[in-house]
Scaffold this active site. Sequence first.
Site, PDB file in Angstrom:
ATOM      1  N   GLY A   1     -16.656   1.444  -2.403  1.00  0.00           N
ATOM      2  CA  GLY A   1     -15.633   1.359  -3.442  1.00  0.00           C
ATOM      3  C   GLY A   1     -15.949   0.250  -4.432  1.00  0.00           C
ATOM      4  O   GLY A   1     -17.016  -0.379  -4.392  1.00  0.00           O
TER       5      GLY A   1
ATOM      6  N   THR B   1      -3.096  -7.969  -1.327  1.00  0.00           N
ATOM      7  CA  THR B   1      -2.725  -7.822  -2.750  1.00  0.00           C
ATOM      8  C   THR B   1      -1.477  -8.631  -3.112  1.00  0.00           C
ATOM      9  O   THR B   1      -0.619  -8.869  -2.250  1.00  0.00           O
ATOM     10  CB  THR B   1      -2.450  -6.324  -3.048  1.00  0.00           C
ATOM     11  OG1 THR B   1      -1.815  -6.206  -4.319  1.00  0.00           O
ATOM     12  CG2 THR B   1      -1.523  -5.694  -2.011  1.00  0.00           C
ATOM     13  N   ASP B   2      -1.378  -8.975  -4.380  1.00  0.00           N
ATOM     14  CA  ASP B   2      -0.161  -9.651  -4.875  1.00  0.00           C
ATOM     15  C   ASP B   2       1.061  -8.728  -4.807  1.00  0.00           C
ATOM     16  O   ASP B   2       2.199  -9.180  -4.904  1.00  0.00           O
ATOM     17  CB  ASP B   2      -0.360 -10.166  -6.310  1.00  0.00           C
ATOM     18  CG  ASP B   2      -0.781  -9.099  -7.316  1.00  0.00           C
ATOM     19  OD1 ASP B   2      -0.853  -7.899  -6.958  1.00  0.00           O
ATOM     20  OD2 ASP B   2      -1.054  -9.472  -8.481  1.00  0.00           O
ATOM     21  N   GLU B   3       0.807  -7.416  -4.617  1.00  0.00           N
ATOM     22  CA  GLU B   3       1.927  -6.464  -4.643  1.00  0.00           C
ATOM     23  C   GLU B   3       2.819  -6.568  -3.409  1.00  0.00           C
ATOM     24  O   GLU B   3       3.922  -6.019  -3.404  1.00  0.00           O
ATOM     25  CB  GLU B   3       1.407  -5.037  -4.841  1.00  0.00           C
ATOM     26  CG  GLU B   3       0.619  -4.936  -6.134  1.00  0.00           C
ATOM     27  CD  GLU B   3       0.302  -3.528  -6.585  1.00  0.00           C
ATOM     28  OE1 GLU B   3       1.063  -2.609  -6.265  1.00  0.00           O
ATOM     29  OE2 GLU B   3      -0.714  -3.367  -7.274  1.00  0.00           O
TER      30      GLU B   3
ATOM     31  N   TYR C   1       2.424   2.049  -1.376  1.00  0.00           N
ATOM     32  CA  TYR C   1       1.155   1.314  -1.275  1.00  0.00           C
ATOM     33  C   TYR C   1       1.416  -0.139  -0.868  1.00  0.00           C
ATOM     34  O   TYR C   1       0.838  -0.645   0.105  1.00  0.00           O
ATOM     35  CB  TYR C   1       0.397   1.354  -2.618  1.00  0.00           C
ATOM     36  CG  TYR C   1      -0.653   0.272  -2.714  1.00  0.00           C
ATOM     37  CD1 TYR C   1      -1.769   0.290  -1.880  1.00  0.00           C
ATOM     38  CD2 TYR C   1      -0.513  -0.791  -3.609  1.00  0.00           C
ATOM     39  CE1 TYR C   1      -2.717  -0.727  -1.942  1.00  0.00           C
ATOM     40  CE2 TYR C   1      -1.458  -1.798  -3.676  1.00  0.00           C
ATOM     41  CZ  TYR C   1      -2.564  -1.760  -2.842  1.00  0.00           C
ATOM     42  OH  TYR C   1      -3.489  -2.773  -2.893  1.00  0.00           O
TER      43      TYR C   1
ATOM     44  N   LYS D   1       0.383  -2.242   2.641  1.00  0.00           N
ATOM     45  CA  LYS D   1      -0.410  -3.488   2.685  1.00  0.00           C
ATOM     46  C   LYS D   1       0.394  -4.616   3.339  1.00  0.00           C
ATOM     47  O   LYS D   1      -0.155  -5.426   4.087  1.00  0.00           O
ATOM     48  CB  LYS D   1      -0.847  -3.897   1.268  1.00  0.00           C
ATOM     49  CG  LYS D   1      -1.813  -2.953   0.594  1.00  0.00           C
ATOM     50  CD  LYS D   1      -3.111  -2.746   1.351  1.00  0.00           C
ATOM     51  CE  LYS D   1      -4.093  -3.888   1.198  1.00  0.00           C
ATOM     52  NZ  LYS D   1      -5.425  -3.562   1.792  1.00  0.00           N
TER      53      LYS D   1
HETATM   54  P1  TYD Z   1      -2.701   0.090 -11.902  1.00  0.00           P
HETATM   55  O1  TYD Z   1      -4.110  -0.045 -12.397  1.00  0.00           O
HETATM   56  O2  TYD Z   1      -2.297   1.383 -11.286  1.00  0.00           O
HETATM   57  O3  TYD Z   1      -2.459  -1.135 -10.919  1.00  0.00           O
HETATM   58  P2  TYD Z   1      -1.089  -1.633 -10.190  1.00  0.00           P
HETATM   59  O4  TYD Z   1       0.013  -0.677 -10.451  1.00  0.00           O
HETATM   60  O5  TYD Z   1      -1.501  -1.644  -8.762  1.00  0.00           O
HETATM   61  O6  TYD Z   1      -0.833  -2.995 -10.745  1.00  0.00           O
HETATM   62  O7  TYD Z   1      -1.694  -0.187 -13.104  1.00  0.00           O
HETATM   63  C1  TYD Z   1      -1.669  -1.429 -13.758  1.00  0.00           C
HETATM   64  C2  TYD Z   1      -0.510  -1.419 -14.720  1.00  0.00           C
HETATM   65  O8  TYD Z   1      -0.746  -0.431 -15.724  1.00  0.00           O
HETATM   66  C3  TYD Z   1       0.805  -1.030 -14.062  1.00  0.00           C
HETATM   67  O9  TYD Z   1       1.868  -1.815 -14.634  1.00  0.00           O
HETATM   68  C4  TYD Z   1       0.983   0.421 -14.420  1.00  0.00           C
HETATM   69  C5  TYD Z   1       0.305   0.530 -15.775  1.00  0.00           C
HETATM   70  N1  TYD Z   1      -0.300   1.852 -16.049  1.00  0.00           N
HETATM   71  C6  TYD Z   1       0.039   2.547 -17.221  1.00  0.00           C
HETATM   72  O10 TYD Z   1       0.824   2.072 -18.067  1.00  0.00           O
HETATM   73  N2  TYD Z   1      -0.531   3.776 -17.426  1.00  0.00           N
HETATM   74  C7  TYD Z   1      -1.399   4.331 -16.531  1.00  0.00           C
HETATM   75  O11 TYD Z   1      -1.862   5.473 -16.786  1.00  0.00           O
HETATM   76  C8  TYD Z   1      -1.733   3.605 -15.341  1.00  0.00           C
HETATM   77  C9  TYD Z   1      -2.673   4.186 -14.330  1.00  0.00           C
HETATM   78  C10 TYD Z   1      -1.153   2.363 -15.142  1.00  0.00           C
END
Ligand code: TYD
Length: 340
Positions: free
Chosen positions: A10, A121-123, A146, A150
Amino acid sequence: MKLLVTGGCGFIGSHVIDALILDGHEVINLDALTYAADPANNAAVAGSPRYRFVHGNICDAALVADLVNEVDVVVNFAAETHVDRSLHDPVPFVRTDVEGVAVLLEAVRRRPGLRLVHMSTDEVFGSLPPGVEADVNRPFAPASPYAASKAAAELLIAAYRHTYGLPITVIRACNLYGPRQHPEKFIPLFITQALRREPMPLYGDGLQEREWLYIDDFVDAFRRVLAAPDGGPLVVHVASGERLPNRRIAELICGLTGAPLSLIHPVADRPGHDRRYALDASTARALGWAPKVPLEEGLARTVEWYRVHGRSRLEREEYRRWFVAQYAERLGAGKGGESG
Ligand code: TYD
């Protein structure tokens, strides 16, 4: 040293393996080759006599028990990681991100002296109010399947540490980006759409805030965690402090690719979308680490990589199906039309 790295085909795992091989270590890469993996990510190390690939799943207890006998350290990057997919189909997240970790923990417990480094993750903290940074002791409040998977894995790890005294390090990172990331994620998706002059689907008002760190800076922090005396700290927060609303990232990508801002296309928001993440990275800084790649430079490097390599991934059947299911209707509802 000799390491078992899981999920090494990955994005994050492959960059870490490149560094480990460069540093003279031996690596076994255990990867299930799910949709997010790409063996091409390991091209730089595939010919090394110190690198071995094993096709398999971290939920396979017999296989994992066998492999840990050969190594000094286990590093777990194997995971389902995409929040949007976890909203459609959460069970695979519980299987890999929780049950898989339980299998690794059992294997580590049965081999005294073996060290485990686990990627989190910070999530796990959920959405944070403005101005707040999560320190390593902040209580968990995960908001997506998700993030919950985690967080569950981390609770299990904490219990194993407490009960069996196992030497386990957890690394929690902010949002990472850079070459080789799967195009389902925000930055590579927006870059590939911008390069193709296709609409960039921005969720909701686009003012959600994420903290962004370039992959090379993460690898640098990882090396320091691995080298820390006495196994290092139990939990390390690796994060840049570069916190921006998604809309701003989209604008930067337009600037770097020459795409018009009109391609930024607001679409229906992600359900339960976390508003803001932010980590207090003093634990990483205490290891002498500091990020070196500013966001605009990291984004420029990433754009260059996708200019050359992006196409082959977009053309995969599985990804096209995902794109249509996730975006076709949302984009069609506005001005965007067909894409992907
Ligand atoms: P992502 O890369 O899915 O990471 P995470 O949700 O784990 O932080 O998304 C990053 C941010 O971008 C998140 O606030 C959701 C937003 N986003 C969009 O606005 N459009 C998209 O198509 C995607 C995939 C994410």
